[in-house]
Enzyme design. Structure first.
Site, short mmCIF file in Angstrom:
data_model
loop_
_atom_site.label_atom_id
_atom_site.label_comp_id
_atom_site.label_asym_id
_atom_site.label_seq_id
_atom_site.Cartn_x
_atom_site.Cartn_y
_atom_site.Cartn_z
N LYS A 1 -28.32 9.33 -39.22
CA LYS A 1 -28.18 8.86 -40.60
C LYS A 1 -26.73 8.96 -41.11
O LYS A 1 -25.88 9.61 -40.49
CB LYS A 1 -29.13 9.68 -41.49
CG LYS A 1 -30.62 9.48 -41.15
CD LYS A 1 -31.51 10.19 -42.16
CE LYS A 1 -32.98 9.94 -41.86
NZ LYS A 1 -33.85 10.54 -42.90
N TYR B 1 -38.64 1.79 -44.58
CA TYR B 1 -39.34 2.89 -45.25
C TYR B 1 -40.43 2.37 -46.19
O TYR B 1 -40.75 3.03 -47.19
CB TYR B 1 -38.34 3.76 -46.01
CG TYR B 1 -37.54 4.69 -45.11
CD1 TYR B 1 -38.18 5.69 -44.37
CD2 TYR B 1 -36.16 4.59 -45.00
CE1 TYR B 1 -37.46 6.56 -43.56
CE2 TYR B 1 -35.43 5.45 -44.18
CZ TYR B 1 -36.09 6.45 -43.47
OH TYR B 1 -35.38 7.31 -42.66
N PHE C 1 -39.11 10.03 -54.06
CA PHE C 1 -37.83 10.12 -53.34
C PHE C 1 -37.36 8.80 -52.75
O PHE C 1 -36.29 8.74 -52.14
CB PHE C 1 -37.93 11.18 -52.23
CG PHE C 1 -39.02 10.93 -51.20
CD1 PHE C 1 -38.81 10.07 -50.12
CD2 PHE C 1 -40.27 11.54 -51.32
CE1 PHE C 1 -39.80 9.84 -49.17
CE2 PHE C 1 -41.27 11.32 -50.37
CZ PHE C 1 -41.03 10.46 -49.30
N ARG D 1 -39.78 15.18 -32.27
CA ARG D 1 -40.08 15.78 -33.58
C ARG D 1 -39.80 17.29 -33.56
O ARG D 1 -39.27 17.85 -34.50
CB ARG D 1 -41.54 15.53 -33.98
CG ARG D 1 -41.92 14.06 -34.07
CD ARG D 1 -41.57 13.40 -35.36
NE ARG D 1 -42.27 13.93 -36.50
CZ ARG D 1 -42.11 13.45 -37.73
NH1 ARG D 1 -41.25 12.45 -37.96
NH2 ARG D 1 -42.76 13.97 -38.73
N THR E 1 -38.55 18.30 -41.83
CA THR E 1 -37.90 17.26 -42.65
C THR E 1 -36.81 17.85 -43.53
O THR E 1 -35.74 17.27 -43.68
CB THR E 1 -38.97 16.55 -43.53
OG1 THR E 1 -40.02 16.08 -42.69
CG2 THR E 1 -38.35 15.38 -44.28
N ARG F 1 -31.78 19.01 -37.31
CA ARG F 1 -31.67 19.01 -38.79
C ARG F 1 -31.10 20.33 -39.32
O ARG F 1 -30.39 20.33 -40.33
CB ARG F 1 -33.03 18.70 -39.42
CG ARG F 1 -33.33 17.20 -39.34
CD ARG F 1 -34.70 16.92 -39.82
NE ARG F 1 -34.99 15.49 -39.97
CZ ARG F 1 -36.21 14.98 -39.91
NH1 ARG F 1 -37.23 15.75 -39.68
NH2 ARG F 1 -36.39 13.68 -40.06
N ASN G 1 -30.82 14.40 -44.40
CA ASN G 1 -31.36 15.29 -43.35
C ASN G 1 -30.98 14.87 -41.93
O ASN G 1 -31.70 15.17 -40.98
CB ASN G 1 -32.87 15.46 -43.52
CG ASN G 1 -33.64 14.19 -43.28
OD1 ASN G 1 -33.07 13.12 -43.20
ND2 ASN G 1 -34.95 14.30 -43.15
N HIS H 1 -33.69 10.60 -38.27
CA HIS H 1 -35.09 10.19 -38.39
C HIS H 1 -35.68 10.13 -36.99
O HIS H 1 -34.98 9.77 -36.04
CB HIS H 1 -35.18 8.81 -39.05
CG HIS H 1 -36.55 8.20 -38.93
ND1 HIS H 1 -37.58 8.49 -39.79
CD2 HIS H 1 -37.07 7.35 -38.01
CE1 HIS H 1 -38.66 7.84 -39.41
NE2 HIS H 1 -38.38 7.13 -38.33
N GLU I 1 -41.55 0.75 -35.21
CA GLU I 1 -40.17 0.97 -35.66
C GLU I 1 -39.15 0.42 -34.66
O GLU I 1 -38.13 -0.13 -35.07
CB GLU I 1 -39.94 2.47 -35.90
CG GLU I 1 -40.72 2.98 -37.12
CD GLU I 1 -40.54 4.47 -37.38
OE1 GLU I 1 -41.14 4.97 -38.34
OE2 GLU I 1 -39.79 5.14 -36.64
P1 CMP Z 1 -37.37 10.68 -42.52
O1 CMP Z 1 -37.94 11.37 -41.34
O2 CMP Z 1 -36.32 9.68 -42.27
O3 CMP Z 1 -38.57 9.95 -43.31
C1 CMP Z 1 -38.58 9.76 -44.72
C2 CMP Z 1 -37.44 10.44 -45.40
O4 CMP Z 1 -37.55 10.62 -46.79
C3 CMP Z 1 -37.29 11.84 -44.85
O5 CMP Z 1 -36.80 11.78 -43.52
C4 CMP Z 1 -36.37 12.47 -45.88
O6 CMP Z 1 -35.00 12.20 -45.62
C5 CMP Z 1 -36.70 11.71 -47.16
N1 CMP Z 1 -37.36 12.56 -48.16
C6 CMP Z 1 -36.81 12.92 -49.31
N2 CMP Z 1 -37.66 13.66 -50.01
C7 CMP Z 1 -38.77 13.81 -49.27
C8 CMP Z 1 -40.01 14.51 -49.47
N3 CMP Z 1 -40.26 15.21 -50.57
N4 CMP Z 1 -40.94 14.42 -48.49
C9 CMP Z 1 -40.70 13.72 -47.36
N5 CMP Z 1 -39.52 13.05 -47.14
C10 CMP Z 1 -38.57 13.10 -48.08
#
Ligand code: CMP
Length: 134
Positions: free
Chosen positions: A10, A50, A58, A86, A92, A103, A113, A116, A127
């Site tokens: 990212k 997304y 968010f 993962r 996350t 992360r 973060n 992904h 994806e």
């Molecule tokens: P990612 O795995 O890319 O998938 C969705 C993204 O939303 C996640 O990583 C985070 O960067 C972002 N995000 C921000 N707030 C939240 C939240 N409360 N729960 C889950 N994802 C979040």
């Protein structure tokens, strides 16, 4: 079973010029890179990726961040790749991620973060098709 998944580096990593460190960490854990590119996403592209999060609190911040700089999408291959990746990237929220995870090392916040990874084999296929086509 050998599997593929989508990994995305990212914009908070690309802006800090730490792409190489993230890739080195992933390769060291045995994930093989089978496709990779660097590109800039616009709102439509990031919003489509997304889509499942559209409407969540968010979502706006997520799309704004993912369009703030270049991203590096990578197709990875390994045994049990989806789950293994993962585990390698951690929770996350970087603050909750275990020591040594991507992360924990490279994440700045829940939104910023670092990376992904697809959350299921079905989503990995979707994806990869969305980002790399075909
Ligand atoms: P990612 O795995 O890319 O998938 C969705 C993204 O939303 C996640 O990583 C985070 O960067 C972002 N995000 C921000 N707030 C939240 C939240 N409360 N729960 C889950 N994802 C979040």
């Amino acid at each position: 079973m050998t599997e593929r998944t989508l990994f995305i580096i990212k914009p908070n990593v690309t802006e800090k010029h730490r792409i190489g460190e993230v890739i080195a960490a992933i390769e060291a854990k045995g994930f093989r890179i089978v496709d990779m590119k660097m590109e800039r996403w616009d709102e439509v592209r990031a919003g489509g990726f997304y889509e499942v999060h559209r409407g969540k609190p968010f979502y706006g911040a997520l799309v704004e961040f993912m369009t703030s700089g270049p991203v590096v999408p990578i197709v990875l291959e390994a045994e049990n790749c989806v789950e293994a990746l993962r585990n390698a990237i951690g929770a996350t929220d970087p603050a909750k991620a275990e020591e040594g995870t991507v992360r924990k090392r490279f994440g700045d916040s829940l939104t910023r973060n670092a990376v992904h990874a697809s959350d299921s084999p079905e989503n990995a296929k979707k994806e990869i098709a969305y980002v790399f086509g075909g």
